[in-house]
Design an enzyme around this catalytic site. Structure first.
Site, PDB file in Angstrom:
ATOM      1  N   TYR A  63       3.658  -0.266   0.544  1.00  0.00           N
ATOM      2  CA  TYR A  63       4.574  -1.215   1.181  1.00  0.00           C
ATOM      3  C   TYR A  63       4.257  -2.650   0.749  1.00  0.00           C
ATOM      4  CZ  TYR A  63       5.387   2.832   4.230  1.00  0.00           C
ATOM      5  OH  TYR A  63       5.659   4.086   4.718  1.00  0.00           O
ATOM      6  N   HIS A 128       1.128  10.425   0.634  1.00  0.00           N
ATOM      7  CA  HIS A 128       2.407   9.699   0.778  1.00  0.00           C
ATOM      8  C   HIS A 128       3.511  10.229  -0.147  1.00  0.00           C
ATOM      9  CE1 HIS A 128       4.220   5.357   1.292  1.00  0.00           C
ATOM     10  NE2 HIS A 128       5.073   6.299   1.640  1.00  0.00           N
TER      11      HIS A 128
END
Ligand code: NAD
Length: 323
Positions: A63, A128
């Site tokens: 992110y 992820h």
């Protein structure tokens, strides 16, 4: 006059023994991935979230190319409370520069994340978006490496995340029970897409904690609409916009309705909402409190469901298996 809110309810996270607040703080916006966020606003949002009873914070090195982890780390430090009072998850395998699920990379990754977060350990380390890797590598190489990190005390629990729901059954059917403690699914339990529902009995039978992220469908169910990079089809985007307009014309708020929709199902331990400001935190916690006090606005919900019906459960391709 300042409004004071009662604490959010806590829900058991699978067999972990962790109790997560029903609303969790998604920190991807702190990486400025939706819009620019200042450090001051990021820290203030984290502090307000904790003050209002949010005890679960989720981030990833992906992110904002590490920015979200750094901002969250500053926010958590500013809380000045014992580490045991909050739950933190980060991820590995997906980075600004691409995917790497090798044992070597994920082993290095946790140390980098801990440094950015200014923590000694995380509560959950997720692999992820595993649909972008070989699922057999995830099972045979990545997860065994993560188990060593768990043994070393760098994370307390392990999770997997991704968009296509079949990745969860693929992995959970191939690892010994108790290896994966939690799963994080996103964009599959919101007003426009509730396909996670069908998987809940299976996930419960495996004893994994269920985290459902993106109740706002990554910005689709907001007044400001999604960011430019949003992968939804033009048809889905315009249906969500029509739903938001309908709510606004009625003096209602699509975001509140969407958060309440996701919170109703108690099999989901925590609903992760991405937030970038004190205002958003306060609105979203208030949505949960209003739900507990008054229930849902069933009339507006059925109107919105009717508007979204033509695109119900429409998703988008994600990963090497589905692209
Ligand atoms: P989301 O559906 O929670 O929507 C976030 C967007 O809505 C942001 O632009 C945010 O600023 C805005 N928003 C939040 N509250 C609002 C309010 N009250 N009014 C108006 N706008 C509001 O999407 P998300 O952030 O992608 O998902 C939540 C979190 O879940 C992420 O931050 C991340 O931590 C996690 N997540 C993980 C994965 C994964 O592991 N693959 C994928 C998606 C999300």
């Amino acid at each position: 006059m300042a409004v004071s809110y009662p604490k959010l309810p806590l829900r058991e996270l699978g067999n972990t023994g962790l109790k997560t607040s029903s609303v969790g703080f998604g920190a991807s916006p702190l990486g400025s991935v939706f819009s620019p966020v200042s450090e001051e606003d990021a820290v203030a949002a984290v502090r307000e979230a904790f003050r209002l009873g949010i005890n679960f914070f989720d981030t990833s090195p992906y992110y904002g190319r590490n920015l979200s982890e750094k901002m969250l780390g500053k926010g958590l430090k500013a809380l000045g409370v014992p580490r045991s009072e909050y739950i933190v998850s980060t991820k590995c395998g997906r980075y600004g520069e691409g995917f790497d699920f090798s044992a070597e990379r994920v082993t290095r990754s946790i140390d980098e994340s801990l440094a950015r977060l200014q923590l000694d350990y995380v509560d959950i380390l997720h692999c992820h978006d595993i649909e972008f890797g070989s699922l057999d590598q995830i099972v045979n190489e990545t997860i065994p490496a993560l188990q060593k990190l768990k043994e070393a005390g760098k994370t307390r629990f392990l999770g997997i995340t991704g968009l296509p729901l079949e990745i969860f059954t693929y992995v959970l059917d191939r690892v010994p029970p108790g290896t994966i403690d939690v799963i994080l699914s996103y964009c599959h339990y919101s007003i426009n897409d509730s396909t996670l529902l069908d998987l809940l009995p299976y996930l419960k039978s495996k004893g994994v904690g269920i985290i459902s992220a993106s109740p706002l469908a990554m910005g689709l169910l907001t007044d400001q609409g999604p960011p430019e990079w949003h992968p939804a089809s033009p048809e889905l985007k315009s249906a969500c916009q029509a739903a938001a307009d309908h709510c606004r014309k009625k003096g209602r708020n699509i975001t509140k309705l969407a958060i309440q929709y996701s919170l109703v199902n108690k099999d989901i331990s925590t609903v992760l909402v991405g937030m970038n400001s004190v205002r958003q935190v306060e609105e979203n916690v208030a949505a949960a409190e209003e739900l507990a006090t008054f229930g849902r606005d069933e009339e507006t919900l059925s109107e919105v469901e009717a508007i979204l019906n033509p695109v119900k459960n429409q998703t988008w391709p994600s990963g090497i298996q589905n692209s």
